[in-house]
Design a protein around this motif. Structure first.
Motif, PDB file in Angstrom:
ATOM      1  N   ALA A  95      32.494  10.168  33.856  1.00  0.00           N
ATOM      2  CA  ALA A  95      31.611  11.170  33.265  1.00  0.00           C
ATOM      3  C   ALA A  95      32.129  11.611  31.899  1.00  0.00           C
ATOM      4  O   ALA A  95      33.341  11.678  31.669  1.00  0.00           O
ATOM      5  CB  ALA A  95      31.505  12.377  34.194  1.00  0.00           C
TER       6      ALA A  95
ATOM      7  N   SER B  44      27.462  10.308  35.991  1.00  0.00           N
ATOM      8  CA  SER B  44      27.868  11.634  36.474  1.00  0.00           C
ATOM      9  C   SER B  44      29.067  11.558  37.412  1.00  0.00           C
ATOM     10  O   SER B  44      29.812  12.527  37.556  1.00  0.00           O
ATOM     11  CB  SER B  44      26.697  12.323  37.175  1.00  0.00           C
TER      12      SER B  44
ATOM     13  N   PRO C 112      24.069  15.438  28.832  1.00  0.00           N
ATOM     14  CA  PRO C 112      24.145  14.103  29.445  1.00  0.00           C
ATOM     15  C   PRO C 112      23.056  13.819  30.466  1.00  0.00           C
ATOM     16  O   PRO C 112      22.638  12.670  30.625  1.00  0.00           O
ATOM     17  CB  PRO C 112      25.538  14.086  30.082  1.00  0.00           C
ATOM     18  N   GLY C 113      22.591  14.859  31.169  1.00  0.00           N
ATOM     19  CA  GLY C 113      21.533  14.650  32.151  1.00  0.00           C
ATOM     20  C   GLY C 113      20.172  14.433  31.535  1.00  0.00           C
ATOM     21  O   GLY C 113      19.237  13.967  32.203  1.00  0.00           O
TER      22      GLY C 113
ATOM     23  N   TYR D 125      25.873  17.882  33.625  1.00  0.00           N
ATOM     24  CA  TYR D 125      24.881  16.859  33.971  1.00  0.00           C
ATOM     25  C   TYR D 125      23.682  17.468  34.698  1.00  0.00           C
ATOM     26  O   TYR D 125      22.622  16.854  34.769  1.00  0.00           O
ATOM     27  CB  TYR D 125      25.517  15.783  34.844  1.00  0.00           C
TER      28      TYR D 125
END
Length: 245
Positions: free
Chosen positions: A32, A19, A231-232, A207
């Motif tokens: 990121a 991140s 992505p998170g 994220y």
């Protein structure tokens, strides 16, 4: 103005960059994966000419063989020394034996075998890469000042090797330098099903998002599919696109 409804139909494991930026173990920064909506420009084997031109300067699957202590690769239909492929490898033209030993070490690190490989399995971007761009004028094609991003969807050599020996269930996707890492069989499935296809949309979410919505609405979209990366959550979700009635 048309409005589009997108409904989740599938999901796959995926891993992006961190991140926030941090050093990578290979000397390149990990950044990121960039948030936004993009359009797929191409799908195919990637060859690097810049900072990754050592291992990724040769296409995945390129034939290899030994000529004495010299590593040879098939380039453009002809057998050439690896050190003749590009300027980066060319720095070691007078160290052929050391180059071959380096290749053996790299192969051992991936496969735990001391054999010499007959195919190039060192390309950092795997057997195929999906490249995309920011479609500023929303015409679904790369033009004007638009450029392909350096963030790709791709696999990695260790995951490719595990898949090749039928141990894909052991894959634990690694953090990327900003690209989106996926499993080899998953990228093939997404391509085969038409989810990853030139002209389709890829959306990279924040994220901070902690839930994958079952449905979304977008003012600009194009049927039949969109690919959304969270992505998170380390997931790619596939959505079916339809015009909202």
């Amino acid at each position: 103005m048309a409005s589009y409804s997108i409904t989740k139909i599938n999901e796959y494991d995926a891993h992006g960059g961190p991140s926030s930026e941090k050093p990578g173990g290979d000397g390149h920064a990990k950044t990121a994966t960039r948030e936004g909506r993009y359009v797929i420009n191409s799908i195919g084997k990637h060859v690097s000419y810049g900072k990754y031109a050592y291992w990724s300067g040769v296409a995945w699957g390129t034939e290899m063989r030994l000529d004495g202590d010299i590593t040879m690769v098939k380039n453009g239909g002809a057998w050439v020394r690896l050190t003749d492929v590009n300027a980066q490898w060319g720095k070691y033209k007078t160290q052929q034996k050391q180059v071959t030993e380096y290749i053996r070490q790299q192969y051992t690190a991936i496969s735990n075998s001391k054999a010499f490989p007959n195919r190039w399995i060192f390309n950092d971007f795997g057997h195929t890469s999906v490249k995309y761009f920011k479609d500023n004028n929303h015409n679904w094609k790369l033009d004007g000042k638009e450029q392909v991003l350096g963030d790709f969807i791709h696999t990695t050599p260790p995951d490719e090797y595990l898949t090749s020996i039928n141990k894909g269930s052991q894959i634990k996707l690694s953090e990327s330098h900003g690209c989106i890492h996926v499993k080899p069989l998953d990228i093939d499935t997404m391509i085969g099903n038409g989810y990853l296809k030139k002209g389709n949309t890829i959306e990279v979410h924040s994220y901070t998002e902690r839930m994958i919505p079952v449905s979304l609405t977008r003012s600009i979209a194009r049927p039949p599919f969109e690919v959304h990366f969270y992505p998170g959550l380390f997931k790619i979700a596939i959505y079916r696109v339809s015009i909202k009635k």
